[in-house]
Enzyme design. Structure first.
Site, PDB file in Angstrom:
ATOM      1  CG  HIS A 116      68.598  66.421  19.645  1.00 24.97           C
ATOM      2  ND1 HIS A 116      67.371  66.595  20.250  1.00 24.97           N
ATOM      3  CD2 HIS A 116      68.514  67.054  18.436  1.00 24.97           C
ATOM      4  CE1 HIS A 116      66.583  67.290  19.450  1.00 24.97           C
ATOM      5  NE2 HIS A 116      67.253  67.593  18.345  1.00 24.97           N
ATOM      6  CG  HIS A 121      68.841  72.027  18.119  1.00 20.68           C
ATOM      7  ND1 HIS A 121      67.589  72.549  18.378  1.00 20.68           N
ATOM      8  CD2 HIS A 121      68.612  70.804  17.548  1.00 20.68           C
ATOM      9  CE1 HIS A 121      66.657  71.689  17.984  1.00 20.68           C
ATOM     10  NE2 HIS A 121      67.255  70.618  17.471  1.00 20.68           N
ATOM     11  CD  GLU A 122      71.122  68.900  15.645  1.00 24.33           C
ATOM     12  OE1 GLU A 122      70.763  67.780  16.074  1.00 24.33           O
ATOM     13  OE2 GLU A 122      70.339  69.680  15.069  1.00 24.33           O
TER      14      GLU A 122
END
EC number: 3.4.24.33
Length: 599
Positions: free
Chosen positions: A168, A164-165
């Site tokens: 980004h 997820h990170e």
């Protein structure tokens, strides 16, 4: 969770269309001492391997044409960034030692594994990462997207947090529903991310994809996919896992994959499996790959030779093969004809002392997978080998890439031990490729952070990794001043455009640098053009400034040398962008043999 930074208007090259072969995104993972004291982090090497495997599996099953490659992992013990907070992310990104390590290993993305942060009301913050952004739907990152590709992951959260990170950093937001709640559609704020549809997806009460928050959709179900409206799967309640022009993270990632993989030049050589196609001798004309020296107690664990290594039972043939792409990096091929162990005798170790055993292994047969073991083995007086599970490590290894095995242990000698060996073998006796074998005292000093290089050079013979267009596109070209390749900045939209690269982590504050580059504008049919170079520098306590590196009027179609010198101010460097530009935007600009020498 994301954190956005104001990006400059410098644009990167247009991403090429998604390729059949996945792009390799190199990632460096550091971890805090406290992270290793948790249940999830006690075996931190296995945890990091699981992060990478989860992300790559999600990419593959979602249809994303990129894969993460771990190029370095290390304990971060020179500073304290204990929990997942915005302040710690900012400090981590600006840490000079972290920046130097990133440059040493050519990491496109950088992650820190620490602890989650209690954010109140029963929630915790599991991760946070800077958002890689560009002009909306332009297909280009802003110039500083590559410099802010950092994230934090709480070790006490799920494996999906890591993916997820990283998402980004690659330009992905959460979901349309969460965009409505944030400032994304507020015209007072700049666009965040890459495309309007570069975000996750969910269905109320059913599921959410990797980038979306499940609680925003009233569910606990997180489908292990990135949003893709062309994918229908049971994990997405047998519905499309995205929505056209609305939530299509896969389309966005595939569009930007080339740029993401070029955030930094590749420093760790890619590997091949020569064993699967028969014995391949090391080409004598290739230069040796640049790699850090291992040191340790095994001597030549990089296998410049096979000295000291043998097959225990004589049922395997040993040979050296090159496993690198474009340079020479030997590995030891263990061609097993019957079950056998690769062994090397070592000097006696100190009982009760801590040691770390590590190495990289790949199966000879491509597209296969099985358990490989690495251990200290004791030979007893009767010639039998004694195996202690506490002094061994096992891992599921494939024939498609090297996997790293590592174990730290307190050494306990066996009874009536007469010899001691380091050994590697597979459970079934399969043939192996082995590299970077090392045994060292665990109390030894942690890997040192190298100083800033005295010489920074780009000849583009291996591509233009780390470089991008400044209001232009960039690519490798055979129009070179020397060697085979150079960089071409084309489709230039304005005068004063060209190409740039980040030097963050490569420069030493307060030093003087001599700059030189070969430049050319056009193919010989146009007029003269002004060429010039700047170093855009942001340092602590000073506003951003453009430091001139030199200028020169060049004849169209002719190579010229652009030279200059710059004195850097003292104080921590926050951003450093080398820009080489020219007029005559209707013509391509060619750049070759760029160099900065510390004086």
């Amino acid at each position: 969770m994301k954190k956005s930074l104001l990006c400059s208007t410098l644009a990167l090259a247009v991403a090429s269309a998604a390729q059949a072969a996945p792009k390799t995104v190199d990632i460096m993972v550091l971890y805090t001492p406290a992270a290793t004291q948790t249940a999830n982090g006690r075996d931190i090497d296995a945890r990091i391997a699981s992060y990478i495997e989860f992300a790559n599996t999600a990419y593959e099953k979602s249809g994303v044409n990129l894969r993460l490659r771990l190029v370095h992992k290390q304990r971060l013990d020179w500073a304290d960034y204990p929990t997942v907070t915005g302040a710690n992310l900012d400090r981590f990104m600006r840490d000079p030692q972290v920046q130097r390590l990133r440059e040493q290993y050519g990491a496109d993305l950088v992650s820190l594994v620490n602890r989650s942060q209690n954010s109140g009301n029963g929630y915790i913050t599991c991760g946070i990462g800077y958002m890689g952004s560009g002009d909306k739907n332009s297909g280009r990152f802003h110039g500083n997207a590559k410099d802010i590709a950092y994230n934090l992951t709480g070790v006490d959260c799920g494996l999906n947090t890591f993916a997820h990170e990283a998402g980004h950093n690659m330009g992905l937001r959460h979901s349309y529903e969460q965009d409505l709640e944030s400032s994304y559609y507020d015209p007072r704020y700049a666009h965040s991310g890459t495309y309007e549809w570069s975000r996750g997806y969910g269905v109320q009460g059913r599921f959410a994809t990797v980038m979306a928050y499940p609680h925003a959709f009233g569910t606990n179900k997180q489908a292990p996919f990135f949003a893709n409206p062309r994918l229908v799967n049971a994990e997405c309640a047998n519905q499309p896992c995205g929505r056209e022009e609305h939530a299509d993270a896969v389309r966005a990632l595939n569009s930007m994959a080339t740029q993401i993989a070029d955030f930094r030049p590749t420093k760790v050589p890619g590997t091949v499996n020569p064993g699967s196609g028969g014995d391949t001798p090391t080409p004598p004309d290739l230069p040796w790959c640049t790699k850090a020296k291992l040191g340790g107690l095994l001597g030549d664990g990089e296998f410049a030779s096979m000295e000291g290594w043998r097959a225990w039972s004589g049922n395997a043939q040993l040979s050296l093969v090159n496993v690198a792409k474009g340079c020479r990096d030997n590995a030891l091929l263990v061609d097993v004809r019957g079950f056998d162990l690769l062994v090397r005798p070592i000097a006696p170790l100190r009982a009760g002392s801590g040691y770390r055993l590590s190495g990289k292994v790949m199966l000879k047969a491509a597209n296969t997978r099985e358990t490989v073991r690495m251990a200290l083995l004791s030979e007893r007086a009767d010639g039998a080998l004694a195996y202690n599970p506490a002094q061994s490590v096992e891992l599921s290894v494939s024939g498609n890439e090297f996997s790293r095995l590592e174990k730290t242990f307190d050494y306990r000698p066996a009874a009536d031990q007469r010899n001691l060996y380091v050994a590697v073998w597979s459970d079934s006796g399969a043939s192996l490729l082995v590299d970077e074998m090392n045994l060292q005292e665990a109390q030894a000093a942690p890997p040192s952070v190298p100083p800033a290089p005295k010489r920074i050079a780009y000849d583009f013979e291996s591509g233009i990794g780390g470089w991008s267009g400044v209001h232009a596109s960039a690519r490798a070209t055979r129009v070179a001043s020397a060697g085979r390749l150079a960089l071409e900045a084309y489709q230039r939209r304005y005068a004063g455009t060209g190409a740039s690269t980040s030097l963050l982590g490569n420069l030493e504050a307060g030093r003087t640098y001599a700059f030189s580059a070969d430049v050319r504008v056009g193919d010989g049919r146009g007029s003269q053009a002004m060429t010039y170079a700047y170093l855009y520098l942001e340092s602590q306590g000073r506003p951003g400034e453009y430091l001139p590196l030199g200028y020169k009027v060049v004849e169209n179609g002719r190579w010229a040398s652009l030279r200059g010198q710059v004195q850097l101010p003292k104080g921590p460097i926050k951003r450093a962008e080398l820009m080489i530009l020219s007029g005559n935007q209707q013509e391509s600009m060619f750049i070759d043999n760029v160099q900065l020498l510390q004086k």
